[in-house]
Scaffold this active site. Structure first.
Site, PDB file in Angstrom:
ATOM      1  N   PHE A   1       0.850  -1.197   0.000  1.00  0.00           N
ATOM      2  CA  PHE A   1       0.000   0.000   0.000  1.00  0.00           C
ATOM      3  C   PHE A   1       0.888   1.249   0.000  1.00  0.00           C
ATOM      4  O   PHE A   1       1.939   1.269   0.650  1.00  0.00           O
ATOM      5  CB  PHE A   1      -0.909  -0.020   1.227  1.00  0.00           C
ATOM      6  CG  PHE A   1      -1.999   1.013   1.169  1.00  0.00           C
ATOM      7  CD1 PHE A   1      -3.118   0.805   0.382  1.00  0.00           C
ATOM      8  CD2 PHE A   1      -1.893   2.194   1.887  1.00  0.00           C
ATOM      9  CE1 PHE A   1      -4.134   1.762   0.318  1.00  0.00           C
ATOM     10  CE2 PHE A   1      -2.901   3.151   1.822  1.00  0.00           C
ATOM     11  CZ  PHE A   1      -4.014   2.942   1.037  1.00  0.00           C
TER      12      PHE A   1
ATOM     13  N   TYR B   1     -11.540   1.077  10.358  1.00  0.00           N
ATOM     14  CA  TYR B   1     -12.701   1.566   9.610  1.00  0.00           C
ATOM     15  C   TYR B   1     -13.125   0.636   8.480  1.00  0.00           C
ATOM     16  O   TYR B   1     -14.102   0.918   7.786  1.00  0.00           O
ATOM     17  CB  TYR B   1     -12.465   2.985   9.068  1.00  0.00           C
ATOM     18  CG  TYR B   1     -11.145   3.205   8.381  1.00  0.00           C
ATOM     19  CD1 TYR B   1     -10.930   2.788   7.072  1.00  0.00           C
ATOM     20  CD2 TYR B   1     -10.112   3.854   9.050  1.00  0.00           C
ATOM     21  CE1 TYR B   1      -9.724   3.000   6.449  1.00  0.00           C
ATOM     22  CE2 TYR B   1      -8.890   4.078   8.434  1.00  0.00           C
ATOM     23  CZ  TYR B   1      -8.698   3.651   7.139  1.00  0.00           C
ATOM     24  OH  TYR B   1      -7.493   3.861   6.518  1.00  0.00           O
TER      25      TYR B   1
END
Length: 430
Positions: A150, A252
Site C-alpha cells: 500500500f 474503519y
C-alpha cells in the site's frame, strides 16, 4: 456466551440452483439458498440501510455503520461527556486505548492482553514502529518491503530510510499471489533490521503466509511487522503463537469504526520497554501526570501512545466488536470464503466471457475478504455503477474490487453486484 456452531459455508453446489434458464438467474437462486441457510444472516439487520444503494461491495474499504450508532453517539454526548464531563477521563477514557486494544487483540488477532493499543492513524503508528525497529540494532540497517505494498507503507519506508540512512530492499512479488516465503528468504540477511509486509494485499486480496514469513524473517535475525488493515476483523490470526513482533491495522474497514477512526498497534510483550518509539508525547510517559522535566517512557503497551486519544472516534467500532464476539472470527472467515467463492464463480460465468480478468487467487485459503477483477473499461464502469446504486471501488490501473464484509453483506447482494458489473460493461461497450 454460546455461539452458533453450524457451518456457515453452505456448499456452492450447482444442484442448489437447478431449474434456472440463465447463468444470472441460476446464480441468484443459488445466492438466495445460501442466504436462507446462512447462520450469520441475522446480523445483516444490525447495519443501517443506505437509501439508493442496492449492493454495497466496498466494506473492505469503509465498513457500513451499525443501526445503533446514532443512539451510541447521543448517549456519549448526553452522559459520558455531557454529564460526567472531565470525570469520565478517570472513570473510563484513560484506560480506553488499552482496553479497546485488548478486545481487538482477543477477538481478532490472537493476542493476549497488554500488547495492543488503539491510537493515532495507521500511518503514524507504522512510522512509530518502523523507526523503533530500525533503531533497535545499529548493526542492522536494511528494511525489506514489497514494491506492491500500500502506498502509505512504501512512502513511510522511504521516509524512514531517508531519516535513518537505512537501505530499502525491495521484493517484487507475483501481482496475484502476493509475497511468498521464498521471496523473503531471498532478500533477508544479517543486515536486515525489519521486514514490513501486508497480511492481505490491498489490490489482489492475496493472503500472505504470516507464520512462515515471520519465521523466515526471524531466521535472519530480523524483526517482523505486519500491516493488518485488510485482514483485521475478517481473517483469523494468531500473532502471539506465530511470533509476530509488531503489527498495525485500521478500524474503519472490517471493524466498522467509521471514516478516520483510529488505528491499533500490536507490540510483542518481550519488546515493550526495549524498542523506543520516536514521538515522545505525554501519554506515553511513565508517570503521565508527573509533568516532570524529562521524558521517561512507560514500560508497557502505553509507550506507543503520544497525544490525547481520540475518544469520540473509538465509539463506533465497539458495536462491531460485539457482533464479532457473538459470531466468532472463525465463523466470519468461513462466510467470507463462501462469499468470495461465489464472487469468483459469478465472474467465471458472467464476466470472463466479456474479457474480464480475475486478479485474485482462486483458492479461498489464499485470499482475504475481497476479490479483484480487471478490464480496461472499469474506470468508466465504476462511475456508472455508483450512479446506479452499486458500490464497489476502482483501483488503478483497471481493477474493480468486490469488498465483501461478511456480517453486513448477503450472498444475493454479492451476485446482484456482479450482474450489475456485467450489465454496465455491456452497456459501455455498445
Amino acid at each position: 456466551m454460546t455461539h452458533d456452531t453450524r457451518d456457515p459455508r453452505p456448499a456452492l453446489d450447482s444442484s442448489t440452483a437447478a431449474g434456472s434458464s440463465t447463468a444470472a438467474d441460476s446464480l441468484l437462486e443459488l445466492a438466495t439458498a445460501l442466504d436462507a441457510s446462512d447462520p450469520l444472516g441475522a446480523h445483516l439487520d444490525a447495519f443501517a440501510p443506505a437509501p439508493g444503494v442496492t449492493a454495497y461491495l466496498d466494506g473492505n474499504s469503509l465498513g457500513r455503520p451499525l443501526r445503533d450508532i446514532p443512539e451510541r453517539l447521543a448517549a456519549f454526548a448526553r452522559d459520558d461527556w455531557g454529564t460526567r464531563l472531565i470525570r469520565s477521563w478517570d472513570e473510563q477514557w484513560m484506560a480506553l486505548p488499552m482496553a479497546l486494544g485488548d478486545r481487538i487483540g482477543a477477538l481478532t488477532l490472537g493476542a493476549a492482553a497488554g500488547q495492543t493499543v488503539v491510537a493515532d492513524s495507521t500511518s503514524v503508528l507504522i512510522y512509530k514502529l518502523m523507526r523503533a525497529a530500525l533503531a533497535h540494532d545499529p548493526s542492522r540497517a536494511e528494511l525489506v518491503i514489497e514494491t506492491g505494498n500500500f502506498p502509505t507503507d512504501r512512502f513511510l519506508a522511504e521516509g524512514v530510510a531517508a531519516e535513518t540512512g537505512a537501505t530499502i530492499r525491495w521484493i517484487e512479488p507475483d501481482p496475484v499471489l502476493g509475497v511468498q516465503v521464498a521471496d523473503v528468504g531471498a532478500v533477508v540477511s544479517e543486515r536486515t533490521a525489519l521486514v514490513s509486509l501486508s497480511h492481505v494485499d490491498y489490490r489482489s486480496g492475496a493472503l500472505a503466509d504470516m507464520p512462515a514469513i515471520t519465521a523466515a524473517a526471524h531466521d535472519a535475525g530480523a524483526l517482523m511487522m505486519w500491516d493488518l488493515c485488510h485482514s483485521a476483523g475478517v481473517v483469523p490470526m494468531q500473532l502471539d503463537e506465530w511470533g509476530v513482533d509488531l503489527a498495525v491495522g485500521c478500524t474503519y474497514k472490517y471493524l466498522n469504526g467509521g471514516p478516520g477512526s483510529p488505528a491499533f498497534a500490536y507490540l510483542r510483550r518481550s519488546l515493550q520497554g526495549v524498542l523506543r518509539q520516536p514521538i515522545q508525547g505525554w501519554w506515553s510517559a511513565a508517570d503521565i501526570f508527573a509533568m516532570g522535566p524529562e521524558y521517561v517512557p512507560a514500560g508497557d503497551i502505553r509507550q506507543l501512545l503520544s497525544g490525547t486519544p481520540p475518544v469520540t472516534s473509538m465509539l463506533a467500532m465497539q458495536g462491531m466488536l460485539d457482533l464479532i464476539e457473538q459470531a466468532t472470527i472463525d465463523a466470519v472467515r468461513a462466510k467470507s470464503e463462501s462469499l468470495t467463492d461465489l464472487a469468483v464463480r459469478a465472474h467465471d460465468e458472467l464476466l470472463a466471457p466479456l474479457g474480464v480478468r480475475l486478479l485474485s487467487p482462486r483458492d479461498a485459503a489464499l485470499r482475504g475478504g475481497h476479490v479483484t477483477i480487471g478490464h480496461p473499461d472499469f474506470r468508466a464502469v465504476t462511475q456508472r455503477l455508483w450512479a446506479d446504486g452499486i458500490v464497489p471501488d476502482f483501483r488503478f490501473p483497471d481493477g474493480i474490487r468486490l469488498g465483501l464484509s461478511p456480517l453486513s453483506t448477503s450472498f444475493v447482494e454479492t451476485v446482484t453486484g456482479v450482474i450489475a458489473v456485467r450489465d454496465a460493461l455491456e452497456s459501455h461497450e455498445r
